[in-house]
Design an enzyme around this catalytic site. Structure first.
Site, PDB file in Angstrom:
ATOM      1  N   TYR A  15       0.820  -1.214   0.000  1.00 50.77           N
ATOM      2  CA  TYR A  15       0.000   0.000   0.000  1.00 50.77           C
ATOM      3  C   TYR A  15       0.855   1.265   0.000  1.00 50.77           C
ATOM      4  O   TYR A  15       0.418   2.309  -0.471  1.00 50.77           O
ATOM      5  CB  TYR A  15      -0.895   0.027   1.242  1.00 50.77           C
ATOM      6  CG  TYR A  15      -2.256  -0.596   1.045  1.00 50.77           C
ATOM      7  CD1 TYR A  15      -2.397  -1.875   0.546  1.00 50.77           C
ATOM      8  CD2 TYR A  15      -3.412   0.105   1.397  1.00 50.77           C
ATOM      9  CE1 TYR A  15      -3.635  -2.447   0.392  1.00 50.77           C
ATOM     10  CE2 TYR A  15      -4.663  -0.461   1.250  1.00 50.77           C
ATOM     11  CZ  TYR A  15      -4.772  -1.736   0.748  1.00 50.77           C
ATOM     12  OH  TYR A  15      -6.009  -2.294   0.601  1.00 50.77           O
ATOM     13  N   ASP A  68     -12.396  -8.778   4.352  1.00 56.00           N
ATOM     14  CA  ASP A  68     -13.691  -8.736   3.661  1.00 56.00           C
ATOM     15  C   ASP A  68     -14.282 -10.137   3.589  1.00 56.00           C
ATOM     16  O   ASP A  68     -15.487 -10.337   3.780  1.00 56.00           O
ATOM     17  CB  ASP A  68     -13.540  -8.182   2.238  1.00 56.00           C
ATOM     18  CG  ASP A  68     -13.847  -6.693   2.156  1.00 56.00           C
ATOM     19  OD1 ASP A  68     -13.583  -5.989   3.160  1.00 56.00           O
ATOM     20  OD2 ASP A  68     -14.345  -6.231   1.110  1.00 56.00           O
ATOM     21  N   ASP A 108      -6.467  -6.770   3.968  1.00 52.58           N
ATOM     22  CA  ASP A 108      -7.601  -6.092   3.342  1.00 52.58           C
ATOM     23  C   ASP A 108      -8.538  -7.132   2.741  1.00 52.58           C
ATOM     24  O   ASP A 108      -9.753  -7.115   2.961  1.00 52.58           O
ATOM     25  CB  ASP A 108      -7.084  -5.134   2.254  1.00 52.58           C
ATOM     26  CG  ASP A 108      -8.213  -4.439   1.520  1.00 52.58           C
ATOM     27  OD1 ASP A 108      -9.145  -3.956   2.190  1.00 52.58           O
ATOM     28  OD2 ASP A 108      -8.169  -4.388   0.272  1.00 52.58           O
ATOM     29  N   ASP A 143      -3.375 -17.899  -0.171  1.00 52.91           N
ATOM     30  CA  ASP A 143      -4.418 -18.530  -0.993  1.00 52.91           C
ATOM     31  C   ASP A 143      -5.127 -19.632  -0.196  1.00 52.91           C
ATOM     32  O   ASP A 143      -6.353 -19.737  -0.200  1.00 52.91           O
ATOM     33  CB  ASP A 143      -3.847 -19.059  -2.325  1.00 52.91           C
ATOM     34  CG  ASP A 143      -2.568 -19.878  -2.166  1.00 52.91           C
ATOM     35  OD1 ASP A 143      -1.993 -19.905  -1.053  1.00 52.91           O
ATOM     36  OD2 ASP A 143      -2.147 -20.503  -3.163  1.00 52.91           O
ATOM     37  N   LYS A 167       2.917 -15.274   1.749  1.00 55.30           N
ATOM     38  CA  LYS A 167       3.038 -15.928   0.440  1.00 55.30           C
ATOM     39  C   LYS A 167       4.520 -16.203   0.245  1.00 55.30           C
ATOM     40  O   LYS A 167       5.144 -15.778  -0.732  1.00 55.30           O
ATOM     41  CB  LYS A 167       2.454 -15.006  -0.648  1.00 55.30           C
ATOM     42  CG  LYS A 167       2.327 -15.635  -2.026  1.00 55.30           C
ATOM     43  CD  LYS A 167       1.263 -16.716  -2.117  1.00 55.30           C
ATOM     44  CE  LYS A 167       1.345 -17.421  -3.473  1.00 55.30           C
ATOM     45  NZ  LYS A 167       0.455 -18.601  -3.563  1.00 55.30           N
TER      46      LYS A 167
HETATM   47  C1  IPM Z   1     -10.371  -0.982   4.078  1.00 54.23           C
HETATM   48  C2  IPM Z   1     -10.627  -0.324   2.764  1.00 54.23           C
HETATM   49  C3  IPM Z   1      -9.474   0.613   2.441  1.00 54.23           C
HETATM   50  C4  IPM Z   1      -8.231  -0.246   2.337  1.00 54.23           C
HETATM   51  C5  IPM Z   1      -9.668   1.465   1.183  1.00 54.23           C
HETATM   52  C6  IPM Z   1     -10.929   2.272   1.231  1.00 54.23           C
HETATM   53  C7  IPM Z   1      -8.480   2.359   0.937  1.00 54.23           C
HETATM   54  O1  IPM Z   1     -10.859  -1.277   1.783  1.00 54.23           O
HETATM   55  O2  IPM Z   1     -10.212  -0.256   5.096  1.00 54.23           O
HETATM   56  O3  IPM Z   1     -10.327  -2.211   4.123  1.00 54.23           O
HETATM   57  O4  IPM Z   1      -7.944  -0.830   1.290  1.00 54.23           O
HETATM   58  O5  IPM Z   1      -7.517  -0.315   3.337  1.00 54.23           O
HETATM   59 MG    MG Z   2     -10.981  -3.257   2.528  1.00 58.11          MG
END
Ligand code: IPM
Ligand code: MG
Length: 359
Positions: free
Chosen positions: A141, A252, A248, A224, A192
């Protein structure tokens, strides 16, 4: 002792959900005589619109002066096609970096009341309680060099740098081991290292740090496989520690185990426990302004603020119990209703949480 909180509602559904969390904070402030001081500021697309930058100097000054920050969400189609450096997400990344909020806690727990809302079979997710510790201020990042350039063949190429220094890995590893000590004493480091040197070093450093935490059982997993295991048998995990990008993605994925990303809070802490608290979900521009968004992730983020930045675990627990009681009563926003249920509004959920808190 007075404690200062900066509130950054952000974009999309941000102001709606933050509005409810602020009511919760004000209620406990009053009830427990906490002497909290709230101020408001701009971050994200709204900040670009008003002050010309997604993370304006004014917000940076405000952020430096407080003990904790509550953030809604940033981003939306309105700013998608603008210049890259003015994208709302840049504001979020900039505040994380500037305040050195390297330790991102993303718990994913399944409220038993919502077992039916998960897309996975109830027996796979029942009782789920995992914590993802994501490194937040390094890795791909932020790695340099980065950009889009023209190569020798005259073709455009995009490039980023996946880089972690030993101290960066060491400090997040310590945070993760300590978190594991307070929970199920199991830590899985995700990398990884079969391909990427940056994560070969990551794994080596995590192994070194492990020597200081003999009571924690450490394992390693390729990313993975971790993605696959998270949906196959998520309850094998207690704490997961990983780099910025893998964290990240995996967070999710973990969020959907719980039925709705609308339920998941997060905390991003620096070395002194100053923190930024935000829901894991985004700004949901498609439902912004409708009063339909789920405010619980933001309310639960406020609970984390009391626990991690203010050392007031009992107040965090009171907020969490109020949320659980609201779910017990069957109040659900659209993202967590199951068939036959009627969704309630953002405000109704906020009202119900306040009700539980004051009773
Ligand atoms: C998160 C989001 C952020 C990230 C974005 C909005 C920059 O997806 O906080 O997970 O990738 O960190
Ligand atoms: Mg995110």
């Amino acid at each position: 002792m007075s404690r200062k909180i900066l509130v950054l509602p952000g974009d999309g559904i941000g102001p709606e959900i933050v509005g409810q969390a602020v009511r919760v904070i004000e209620t406990v402030n009053e009830k427990y005589g906490l002497d909290l001081e709230l101020s408001h500021g701009l971050l994200g697309g709204c900040a670009t619109d008003e002050l010309g930058s997604p993370y304006p100097d004014e917000t940076s000054r405000q952020a430096a002066a407080v003990d904790a920050i509550l953030l809604g969400a940033v981003g939306g189609p309105k700013w998608d096609d603008g210049p890259r450096e003015l994208r709302p997400e840049r504001g979020l990344l900039a505040i994380r970096k500037e305040l050195q909020l390297f330790a991102n806690f993303r718990p994913a727990m399944l409220y038993p009341q919502l077992a039916g809302a998960s897309t996975l079979k109830p027996e796979v997710v029942a009782g789920l309680d995992i914590l993802i510790v994501r490194e937040l201020t390094g890795g791909i990042y932020f790695g340099e060099p980065r950009g889009i350039r023209e190569n020798a063949d005259g073709d455009r190429e995009g490039y980023n740098t996946y880089i972690y220094s030993e101290p960066e890995v060491r400090r997040i590893a310590h945070v993760a081991f300590q978190a594991a000590q307070k929970r199920g004493k199991k830590l899985c480091s995700v990398d990884k290292s079969n391909v990427l040197e940056a994560t070969v070093l990551w794994k080596e450093v995590v192994n070194q740090v492990a020597a200081e935490y003999p009571d924690v059982e450490l394992s390693h997993m390729y990313v993975d496989n971790a993605a696959m295991q998270l949906v196959r048998a998520p309850k094998q995990f207690d704490v997961i520690v990983t780099g910025n990008m893998f964290g990240d993605i995996l967070s999710d994925c973990a969020s959907m185990l719980t039925g709705s990303i609308g339920m998941l809070p997060s905390a991003s802490l620096n070395a002194d426990n100053k923190g930024l608290y935000e829901p894991v979900h985004g700004s949901a521009p498609d439902i912004a302004g409708q009063g339909a968004a789920n405010p619980l992730a933001t309310i639960l983020s406020a609970a984390m603020m009391f626990r991690y930045s203010f050392g007031l675990g009992e107040i965090a627990a009171a907020i969490e119990s109020a949320v659980a009681a609201v779910l017990d009563d069957g109040l659900r926003t659209a993202d967590i209703v199951t068939e036959g249920e009627t969704p309630v509004s953002t405000q109704q959920v906020g009202d119900a949480v306040l009700d539980k808190l004051s009773s």
